[in-house]
Design a protein around this motif. Structure first.
Motif, PDB file in Angstrom:
ATOM      1  N   SER A  61       0.869  -1.166   0.000  1.00  0.00           N
ATOM      2  CA  SER A  61       0.000   0.000   0.000  1.00  0.00           C
ATOM      3  C   SER A  61       0.908   1.218   0.000  1.00  0.00           C
ATOM      4  CB  SER A  61      -0.894   0.000   1.244  1.00  0.00           C
ATOM      5  OG  SER A  61      -1.434   1.287   1.470  1.00  0.00           O
ATOM      6  N   CYS A  62       0.670   2.168  -0.924  1.00  0.00           N
ATOM      7  CA  CYS A  62       1.580   3.312  -1.028  1.00  0.00           C
ATOM      8  C   CYS A  62       0.843   4.560  -1.497  1.00  0.00           C
ATOM      9  CB  CYS A  62       2.733   2.990  -1.974  1.00  0.00           C
ATOM     10  SG  CYS A  62       2.200   2.635  -3.665  1.00  0.00           S
ATOM     11  N   PRO A  63       1.420   5.737  -1.263  1.00  0.00           N
ATOM     12  CA  PRO A  63       0.810   6.976  -1.742  1.00  0.00           C
ATOM     13  C   PRO A  63       0.936   7.089  -3.259  1.00  0.00           C
ATOM     14  CG  PRO A  63       2.435   7.380   0.001  1.00  0.00           C
ATOM     15  CD  PRO A  63       2.627   5.985  -0.469  1.00  0.00           C
ATOM     16  N   GLY A  64       0.173   8.012  -3.826  1.00  0.00           N
ATOM     17  CA  GLY A  64       0.274   8.281  -5.249  1.00  0.00           C
ATOM     18  C   GLY A  64      -0.846   7.657  -6.059  1.00  0.00           C
ATOM     19  N   ILE A  65      -0.866   7.983  -7.319  1.00  0.00           N
ATOM     20  CA  ILE A  65      -1.826   7.400  -8.252  1.00  0.00           C
ATOM     21  C   ILE A  65      -1.206   6.114  -8.778  1.00  0.00           C
ATOM     22  CG2 ILE A  65      -3.066   7.759 -10.419  1.00  0.00           C
ATOM     23  CD1 ILE A  65      -2.708  10.811  -9.822  1.00  0.00           C
TER      24      ILE A  65
ATOM     25  N   ILE B   9       2.957   0.632 -11.871  1.00  0.00           N
ATOM     26  CA  ILE B   9       3.606   1.938 -11.956  1.00  0.00           C
ATOM     27  C   ILE B   9       2.877   2.955 -11.075  1.00  0.00           C
ATOM     28  CG2 ILE B   9       4.207   3.863 -13.486  1.00  0.00           C
ATOM     29  CD1 ILE B   9       4.483   1.827 -15.746  1.00  0.00           C
ATOM     30  N   ILE B  10       3.667   3.786 -10.396  1.00  0.00           N
ATOM     31  CA  ILE B  10       3.140   4.859  -9.545  1.00  0.00           C
ATOM     32  C   ILE B  10       3.286   6.183 -10.290  1.00  0.00           C
ATOM     33  CG2 ILE B  10       3.441   6.119  -7.379  1.00  0.00           C
ATOM     34  CD1 ILE B  10       4.701   3.563  -6.225  1.00  0.00           C
ATOM     35  N   TYR B  11       2.228   7.014 -10.213  1.00  0.00           N
ATOM     36  CA  TYR B  11       2.279   8.347 -10.794  1.00  0.00           C
ATOM     37  C   TYR B  11       2.122   9.382  -9.695  1.00  0.00           C
ATOM     38  CZ  TYR B  11       1.667   5.773 -15.141  1.00  0.00           C
ATOM     39  OH  TYR B  11       1.835   4.892 -16.177  1.00  0.00           O
TER      40      TYR B  11
ATOM     41  N   GLY C 172     -11.620   4.986 -11.757  1.00  0.00           N
ATOM     42  CA  GLY C 172     -11.766   6.156 -12.599  1.00  0.00           C
ATOM     43  C   GLY C 172     -10.962   6.030 -13.877  1.00  0.00           C
ATOM     44  N   PHE C 173     -11.303   6.845 -14.885  1.00  0.00           N
ATOM     45  CA  PHE C 173     -10.662   6.766 -16.199  1.00  0.00           C
ATOM     46  C   PHE C 173      -9.159   7.019 -16.112  1.00  0.00           C
ATOM     47  CE2 PHE C 173      -9.377   8.639 -20.293  1.00  0.00           C
ATOM     48  CZ  PHE C 173      -9.765   7.615 -21.154  1.00  0.00           C
ATOM     49  N   ASN C 174      -8.773   7.994 -15.283  1.00  0.00           N
ATOM     50  CA  ASN C 174      -7.354   8.336 -15.118  1.00  0.00           C
ATOM     51  C   ASN C 174      -6.785   7.848 -13.786  1.00  0.00           C
ATOM     52  OD1 ASN C 174      -6.884   9.991 -17.600  1.00  0.00           O
ATOM     53  ND2 ASN C 174      -8.522  11.218 -16.692  1.00  0.00           N
ATOM     54  N   LEU C 175      -7.430   6.846 -13.206  1.00  0.00           N
ATOM     55  CA  LEU C 175      -6.984   6.247 -11.936  1.00  0.00           C
ATOM     56  C   LEU C 175      -7.087   7.212 -10.758  1.00  0.00           C
ATOM     57  CD1 LEU C 175      -3.723   4.506 -13.269  1.00  0.00           C
ATOM     58  CD2 LEU C 175      -6.009   3.504 -13.091  1.00  0.00           C
ATOM     59  N   MET C 176      -7.897   8.269 -10.876  1.00  0.00           N
ATOM     60  CA  MET C 176      -7.920   9.299  -9.846  1.00  0.00           C
ATOM     61  C   MET C 176      -9.246   9.389  -9.085  1.00  0.00           C
ATOM     62  SD  MET C 176      -5.709  12.394 -11.535  1.00  0.00           S
ATOM     63  CE  MET C 176      -5.525  13.177  -9.932  1.00  0.00           C
TER      64      MET C 176
END
Length: 295
Positions: A60-64, A71-73, A145-149
């Motif tokens: 479990s980690c921060p970010g998108i 991959i983390i964004y 969501g469409f953009n993982l957000m």
């Protein structure tokens, strides 16, 4: 057995867990990393003593987070993780499959698996920590969501200034870490992360501590009402470290009622509850994410 990490802005927790979610071992260490390689090295160091018993790693980690690619964004509190494939890095270093999931979405998955969202059709899960994590469940499923957000409430702008094109973000106004720091500073505490002492001051009725806490609660309650209008979930579940303090959810529900009395046109009545797993939600959700992807 499975090795599970919860990477937070203040601490990195890790646990050895079995298929049923039983915690065999759990520990944590302060978050002090400067780059992706340093982070992976610290994670691997905790994993190696248990390598022979582990069949998979869950994070479990921060970010998108793109759970399909690993991959983390953006990286949230860890901007150096932007576009890094943490799952692939851990798989290569540890020799077992690894999966990753956003921290707030991990908390939601924990509640969806074995917690307060298990039999609920729609819900929003908010995790109060260094920032504010969010996750949305509709039709009994976590939505990316469409953009993982979907659910990334930390980025929502508050008190927007049209001249500077800037504003406070929900991740700051709803930060539990900032709340504790403000109370600790006001009371002259040496440890600005001493949540236990700060909440004891609140329970004891200390005027300064209560005033700071109330300001935080009212701001958070107003944001929750906005979320209720937008998504209209059955429940809004509160997680993160301070969710272990029952006064948080109690005061949030009272604050909503007080806001509605002052502004009678408000129709939203969010049902605010405490996450079952509280501070361990991310560990359970990360593990469930592993099962969803591999088993």
């Amino acid at each position: 057995m499975y090795f599970v990490y919860d990477i937070g802005g203040t601490f990195i927790k890790y646990a050895l867990m079995d298929r049923a979610g039983t915690v065999v071992m759990k520990d944590k260490f302060p978050t002090n990393v400067k780059n992706a390689e340093d982070l992976v090295a610290q994670l691997v160091d905790k994993f190696l003593p248990y390598k022979e018993d582990v069949k998979g790693i869950a994070v479990s980690c921060p970010g998108i987070v793109d759970t399909k690619t690993g991959i983390i964004y953006k990286g949230g509190s860890f901007p150096f993780m932007h576009e890094k494939n943490l799952a692939a890095m851990l798989t290569e270093a540890c020799g077992v499959p690894a999966v990753i999931q956003n921290d707030a979405k991990s908390a939601a998955l924990a509640e969806l698996w074995l917690g307060v969202v298990k039999d609920v059709e729609s819900a929003v899960v908010l995790t109060l920590g260094t920032g504010v994590g969010g996750a949305i469940i509709i039709d009994g499923k976590l939505r990316n969501g469409f953009n993982l957000m979907a659910g990334e409430v930390s980025y929502m702008l508050m008190d927007f200034n049209s001249k500077t094109l800037q504003g406070n973000v929900f991740g700051m106004t709803g930060s539990a870490v900032q709340l504790i720091s403000k109370i600790a500073t006001a009371k002259g505490l040496a440890d600005k992360t001493d949540g236990k002492t700060c909440f004891q001051l609140i329970h004891d009725g200390d005027a300064e501590a209560v005033a700071i806490f109330d300001e935080y609660i009212y701001a958070l309650a107003s944001h929750i009402m906005s979320i209720q209008y937008m998504i209209d979930p059955e429940i809004i579940a509160i997680g993160g470290g301070i969710s272990a303090q029952e006064i948080v959810t109690e005061r949030l529900n009272l604050a909503v009622e007080e806001i509605k009395k002052v502004t009678p046109f408000h129709a939203a009545s969010p049902q605010i509850v405490t996450c079952h797993f509280k501070n361990d939600a991310n560990l359970y959700g990360a593990l469930y994410n592993f099962f969803l992807q591999f088993e």
